[in-house]
Design a protein around this motif. Structure first.
Motif, PDB file in Angstrom:
ATOM      1  N   ASN A 449      58.459  84.318  13.652  1.00 60.11           N
ATOM      2  CA  ASN A 449      57.330  84.331  14.460  1.00 60.11           C
ATOM      3  C   ASN A 449      56.659  85.553  14.531  1.00 60.11           C
ATOM      4  N   ALA A 450      57.510  86.737  14.764  1.00 61.39           N
ATOM      5  CA  ALA A 450      57.170  87.973  14.700  1.00 61.39           C
ATOM      6  C   ALA A 450      56.462  88.553  13.412  1.00 61.39           C
ATOM      7  N   VAL A 454      52.617  89.823  12.490  1.00 55.50           N
ATOM      8  CA  VAL A 454      52.151  90.869  11.751  1.00 55.50           C
ATOM      9  C   VAL A 454      51.280  90.546  10.634  1.00 55.50           C
ATOM     10  N   LEU A 455      51.751  89.765   9.911  1.00 55.13           N
ATOM     11  CA  LEU A 455      50.754  89.390   8.689  1.00 55.13           C
ATOM     12  C   LEU A 455      49.258  88.887   9.173  1.00 55.13           C
ATOM     13  N   ILE A 456      49.370  88.219  10.321  1.00 54.48           N
ATOM     14  CA  ILE A 456      48.025  87.969  10.755  1.00 54.48           C
ATOM     15  C   ILE A 456      47.227  88.935  11.284  1.00 54.48           C
ATOM     16  N   ILE A 507      51.450  97.873  15.751  1.00 54.26           N
ATOM     17  CA  ILE A 507      51.085  96.452  15.830  1.00 54.26           C
ATOM     18  C   ILE A 507      51.926  95.575  17.183  1.00 54.26           C
ATOM     19  N   ARG A 508      51.434  95.437  18.061  1.00 55.61           N
ATOM     20  CA  ARG A 508      51.969  95.012  19.366  1.00 55.61           C
ATOM     21  C   ARG A 508      52.402  93.386  19.340  1.00 55.61           C
ATOM     22  N   VAL A 509      53.539  93.021  19.229  1.00 53.04           N
ATOM     23  CA  VAL A 509      53.922  91.704  19.136  1.00 53.04           C
ATOM     24  C   VAL A 509      54.842  91.398  20.489  1.00 53.04           C
TER      25      VAL A 509
END
Length: 557
Positions: A449-450, A454-456, A507-509
């Motif tokens: 999911n993480a 990141v890909l998005i 990138i914040r997830v």
């Protein structure tokens, strides 16, 4: 009796005669039997009993059977009465009759249900002769007082039959005189009924309908529209009459409209609403000419297919775009790339058509005028759409196939490659192959999911860092490809640096700051190569670039 002469047709006269017996002479049932041209008598009108009317109206009795009836029984002046004691012999003949049984009369003049009373009707007689030609017989039944009519009742019925004969004769004369007018009126009524049926079908049709002129100076001008079409286009009927369909159709669909109008066929195209937006419709034309071969019209049926088109575009978008990032997928990337390539190597000597193209300057300028980065080379808008299911012309996924070798070069601009490792000013189609560094560790440490998040985000950053016309595609996994036309070597290298700088930002997830790196390989598309060869070249250069940097610099996650 006055009502009989006021009737406007023979049928009304006959019915008035029957009604007059029931309403004025005190009988419960009356029937008018009219002589036909062949001499037989038909039940032309009946009053007093709906069941009897349903049973015998329109039925025919032979002239011989009627002559028999009029020559038997008791003669009451011109009337003929057949008592039930004699009438049983008539039960099986072919004269239509309403028969009911009943008990024997309790007194001498009591009416029995099987009693029969007829009043013959003759045309007005010639002077010196008592009567003329038989035109019908008025039969009556069931006096309301339950008794045989007395002298006054018989005289009244006989006089009524005489006046009825005159009224029927006059009605026949009027019918003969007015036959042509009646026929014309019926034709006009049929035409009016047809027009009314068309009007109602036209006005209240659930889908759009229009009538437009065909031929002449006003060809295509809308004459009439229904409410459904006005609602669909958001335009009042009064304003619709100022337009033709060619004024409302999308500019790219005008050819389709003209072919449809000429052929009287169907097409799917876009019409302009009042607010300036376009709606997809299915348009069907029928060519109509009047009976006198007069002016011809187009009857146009307009059906709203916006929802179907939207679903089709969604399906096409899903087939050509990555479901996670929304970017064009591998198949769409290869399709767009192949659209710019032909199988003719650029090293071949230019042909006559190529020379003419060059002389007329048909190579379009690229989109670099927006100042994002330098350009000036050939530009194909289909390569750069990342905004959604429509291309820059408003078409949905309408990508032309790659041009065949040595064919249609009057519309093809060869894709060239900058020579050497230095920027010589040549502009070409750059293919930037991007592979994320450190992405696998994010998947392993934080889960898929993480990794998807990141890909998005990487897809969003890449799309935001390129020109509106450039293509950003996801090749698969953590690999992305950027197509950018009109770039020199220095331009492409600068673009790769900018894209890498965008990607390496945190990138914040789920509250965590994550980093990934990016390795870029720059390939160049060139006619004579296939799409796979171009991508393979860029992929190899990406791995060369990845190996050339220290591993610590490559990992950012």
């Amino acid at each position: 009796m006055a009502d009989m002469n006021k009737a406007r047709s023979l049928a009304l006269t006959l019915q008035t005669v029957a009604d007059g017996v029931v309403n004025g002479l005190g009988y419960e049932l009356a029937c008018v039997n009219l002589v036909q041209p062949d001499g037989d008598l038909v039940v032309a009108a009946l009053a007093g009993n709906s069941a009897a009317e349903a049973l015998i109206a329109g039925r025919v009795g032979s002239r011989a059977s009627w002559e028999r009836r009029l020559n038997m029984g008791e003669a009451w002046g011109d009337l003929r009465f057949i008592p039930h004691t004699e009438g049983w012999v008539l039960d099986e003949d072919d004269v239509p009759q309403w028969y009911t049984d009943g008990p024997e009369p309790r007194f001498e003049d009591e009416w029995h249900p099987a009693d029969r009373l007829f009043a013959p009707m003759y045309t007005p007689g010639v002077p010196g002769v008592s009567s003329g030609e038989l035109i019908g017989v008025l039969s009556v039944d069931r006096p309301r007082n339950g008794r045989h009519p007395g002298a006054w009742g018989r005289e009244a019925l006989q006089m009524y039959a005489f006046q009825a004969a005159i009224a029927i004769s006059n009605a026949r004369l009027r019918a003969n005189m007015q036959r042509a007018l009646v026929r014309l009126e019926r034709e006009q009524q049929a035409l009016r009924a047809s027009e009314e049926s068309f009007r109602q079908a036209f006005e209240y049709a659930p889908s759009g309908m229009a009538v437009a002129e065909m031929g002449g100076d006003q060809h295509g001008r809308i004459l009439r529209t229904n409410d459904a079409l006005c609602r669909l286009l958001g335009r009042p009927a009064s304003s619709m009459r100022r337009y033709s369909f060619s004024d409302l159709v999308h500019p790219e669909d005008i050819g389709t409209l003209l072919r449809t109008s000429a052929e009287g066929g169907r097409a799917e195209l876009r019409l302009c609403r009042r607010d300036g937006t376009y709606v997809w419709v299915s348009l069907r034309n029928s060519v109509v000419a009047d009976v006198a071969d007069g002016p011809r019209f187009l009857l146009t049926h307009v059906e709203d297919i916006e929802e179907r088109k939207r679903r089709e575009l969604q399906l096409a978008h899903r087939a050509s775009h990555d479901s996670l990032t929304g970017l064009p997928n591998s198949a769409e990337l290869r399709s767009r790339l192949a659209a710019r390539l032909c199988t003719r190597p650029t090293a071949m000597e230019p042909g006559v058509v190529d020379t003419i193209d060059a002389a007329y300057g048909e190579v379009a300028a690229g989109p670099g005028a927006n100042g994002l980065y330098d350009t000036g080379g050939p530009y194909d808008a289909r390569l750069y759409d990342t905004s959604g299911p429509y291309d820059v012309n408003g078409h949905g996924f309408d990508h032309r196939p790659a041009v065949d070798a040595f064919g249609a070069y009057d519309h093809h601009v060869h894709t060239v490659t900058p020579e050497g490792e230095r920027d010589d000013g040549t502009k070409g189609l750059a293919v930037l192959f991007c592979d994320l560094d450190g992405f696998k560790s994010i998947n392993d440490r934080f889960g898929h999911n993480a990794g998807d998040a990141v890909l998005i985000e990487v897809a969003r950053r890449l799309s935001g860092a390129v020109r509106d016309g450039d293509t950003v595609a996801r090749l698969g996994g953590d690999e992305f490809v950027v197509l950018a036309d009109g770039l020199g070597r220095a331009d492409a290298e600068d673009l790769a640096v900018r894209l890498r700088n965008e990607i390496i930002q945190p990138i914040r997830v789920d509250g965590r700051a994550m980093r990934v790196g990016a390795s870029f390989g720059i390939g160049w598309a060139q006619c004579g190569m296939t799409a796979d060869e171009v991508l393979q070249s860029a992929d190899e250069r990406m791995y060369v670039e990845k190996r050339s940097r220290p591993k610590a610099h490559r990992r950012a996650g």
